[in-house]
Design an enzyme around this catalytic site. Structure first.
Site, PDB file in Angstrom:
ATOM      1  N   LYS A  32      47.871  47.022  39.545  1.00  0.00           N
ATOM      2  CA  LYS A  32      49.025  46.561  38.966  1.00  0.00           C
ATOM      3  C   LYS A  32      49.419  47.284  37.975  1.00  0.00           C
ATOM      4  O   LYS A  32      50.615  47.748  37.500  1.00  0.00           O
ATOM      5  CB  LYS A  32      49.280  45.226  38.727  1.00  0.00           C
ATOM      6  CG  LYS A  32      48.668  44.601  37.799  1.00  0.00           C
ATOM      7  CD  LYS A  32      48.842  42.816  37.595  1.00  0.00           C
ATOM      8  CE  LYS A  32      48.078  42.291  37.017  1.00  0.00           C
ATOM      9  NZ  LYS A  32      47.681  42.834  35.542  1.00  0.00           N
ATOM     10  N   ARG A 107      51.498  34.411  32.516  1.00  0.00           N
ATOM     11  CA  ARG A 107      49.986  34.075  33.211  1.00  0.00           C
ATOM     12  C   ARG A 107      50.042  32.599  33.399  1.00  0.00           C
ATOM     13  O   ARG A 107      49.365  32.126  34.355  1.00  0.00           O
ATOM     14  CB  ARG A 107      48.880  34.261  31.893  1.00  0.00           C
ATOM     15  CG  ARG A 107      48.670  35.629  31.815  1.00  0.00           C
ATOM     16  CD  ARG A 107      46.982  35.748  31.771  1.00  0.00           C
ATOM     17  NE  ARG A 107      46.801  37.241  31.977  1.00  0.00           N
ATOM     18  CZ  ARG A 107      45.653  37.620  32.370  1.00  0.00           C
ATOM     19  NH1 ARG A 107      44.477  36.793  32.605  1.00  0.00           N
ATOM     20  NH2 ARG A 107      45.384  38.734  32.514  1.00  0.00           N
ATOM     21  N   ARG A 146      32.784  50.859  42.133  1.00  0.00           N
ATOM     22  CA  ARG A 146      33.269  51.883  41.517  1.00  0.00           C
ATOM     23  C   ARG A 146      32.086  52.792  40.676  1.00  0.00           C
ATOM     24  O   ARG A 146      31.252  51.970  40.101  1.00  0.00           O
ATOM     25  CB  ARG A 146      34.097  51.369  40.472  1.00  0.00           C
ATOM     26  CG  ARG A 146      35.018  52.521  39.716  1.00  0.00           C
ATOM     27  CD  ARG A 146      36.435  51.904  39.428  1.00  0.00           C
ATOM     28  NE  ARG A 146      36.430  50.933  38.541  1.00  0.00           N
ATOM     29  CZ  ARG A 146      37.384  50.019  38.091  1.00  0.00           C
ATOM     30  NH1 ARG A 146      38.527  50.579  38.476  1.00  0.00           N
ATOM     31  NH2 ARG A 146      37.321  49.122  37.292  1.00  0.00           N
ATOM     32  N   ARG A 179      30.077  51.449  35.519  1.00  0.00           N
ATOM     33  CA  ARG A 179      30.441  50.736  33.999  1.00  0.00           C
ATOM     34  C   ARG A 179      30.076  49.376  33.790  1.00  0.00           C
ATOM     35  O   ARG A 179      29.962  48.558  34.910  1.00  0.00           O
ATOM     36  CB  ARG A 179      31.917  50.677  33.793  1.00  0.00           C
ATOM     37  CG  ARG A 179      32.355  52.210  33.509  1.00  0.00           C
ATOM     38  CD  ARG A 179      33.897  51.984  33.056  1.00  0.00           C
ATOM     39  NE  ARG A 179      34.791  50.664  33.638  1.00  0.00           N
ATOM     40  CZ  ARG A 179      36.113  50.346  33.486  1.00  0.00           C
ATOM     41  NH1 ARG A 179      36.770  51.239  33.043  1.00  0.00           N
ATOM     42  NH2 ARG A 179      36.262  49.300  34.269  1.00  0.00           N
ATOM     43  N   ARG A 190      35.029  36.916  36.558  1.00  0.00           N
ATOM     44  CA  ARG A 190      36.335  37.258  36.053  1.00  0.00           C
ATOM     45  C   ARG A 190      37.464  36.989  36.945  1.00  0.00           C
ATOM     46  O   ARG A 190      38.783  36.457  36.814  1.00  0.00           O
ATOM     47  CB  ARG A 190      36.342  38.830  35.619  1.00  0.00           C
ATOM     48  CG  ARG A 190      36.198  38.988  34.145  1.00  0.00           C
ATOM     49  CD  ARG A 190      36.242  40.449  33.738  1.00  0.00           C
ATOM     50  NE  ARG A 190      37.734  40.927  34.096  1.00  0.00           N
ATOM     51  CZ  ARG A 190      37.957  42.397  34.163  1.00  0.00           C
ATOM     52  NH1 ARG A 190      36.742  42.834  34.432  1.00  0.00           N
ATOM     53  NH2 ARG A 190      38.974  42.637  34.145  1.00  0.00           N
TER      54      ARG A 190
END
Ligand SMILES: [Zn+2]
Length: 235
Positions: A32, A107, A146, A179, A190
């Site tokens: 997003k 949120r 990733r 990462r 998360r």
């Protein structure tokens, strides 16, 4: 670093002024942020990321930044009054006159209700709410798969876009690394926290019949087309 640019058809380029606020909802990693930036650029309106705005205030050492800094350093959520004050001030700026794209705000349902009021006060139409829907398992693969080249910064994904030689960059042979933030034990909680926090907000907009959904598992160009189509037809 490979960056994908979003191709617009001539028809979409003459989309005209945005003249409204757009709210992007979606989990971290759903794309997003990229879409919000592109959309803002397409229409020449500001991209309002609450996270970026807080960091800017801290960097510029504004009164708001001084208040937010210790809270963010502790890893706590910045309380509503502070965030809302920041958003209200930002909407007063002349560059918001023809619309804006919200990324990471609201949120909560309370924030969403406040935003409606604020937009009304500023003479805006109701915001268009776009929800970036993606299967959680797929999103987890996207994030944990990733890898980034240590030399050129190229991005790969060991599941969806693997290098020809495992662990090595196709362009320069550089070592690929993950990462720390993309590790499963960081990402999974998360995503769960995000779901828990925003599910009531998604339901709120859905009940009001205001939730427009895009399939965020598609590629960047396709998602961009879905977003523009929503904006073209949204009341
Ligand atoms: Zn490389």
């Amino acid at each position: 670093m490979k960056t994908k640019t979003i191709g617009l058809t001539p028809d979409q380029k003459s989309a005209g002024p945005l003249d409204r606020a757009v709210v992007f909802l979606g989990p971290p990693g759903a794309g997003k942020g990229t879409q919000a930036k592109e959309l803002a650029r397409t229409f020449g309106v500001p991209h309002l990321s609450s996270g970026d705005m807080l960091r800017e205030n801290i960097a510029e050492n504004t009164p708001l930044g001084r208040e937010a800094k210790p809270i963010m350093e502790r890893g706590d959520l910045v309380p509503d009054p502070l965030v809302l004050h920041m958003i209200a001030r930002r909407l007063d700026a002349p560059d918001c006159a023809h619309g804006c794209v919200f990324d990471g705000f609201p949120r909560t349902v309370a924030q969403a209700q406040y935003l409606e009021e604020l937009l009304k006060q500023h003479g805006y139409k109701r915001p268009v709410v776009v929800h970036f829907a993606i299967d959680p398992a797929r999103l987890l693969r996207r994030l944990t798969g990733r890898r980034m080249c240590k030399v050129g910064g190229e991005i790969y994904n060991i599941y969806d876009h693997p290098p020809r030689v495992p662990g090595r960059c196709d362009n320069d042979g550089g070592e690929l690394e993950q990462r720390p933030d993309d590790r499963q034990e960081i990402v999974a909680p998360r995503l769960q926290a995000y779901e828990k926090q925003t599910a009531p907000l998604v339901n709120y907009y859905r009940r009001l019949g205001r939730l427009h959904q895009v399939d965020a598992s598609r590629d960047v160009q396709d998602v961009s087309r879905q977003v523009l189509e929503i904006l073209r037809t949204a009341r």
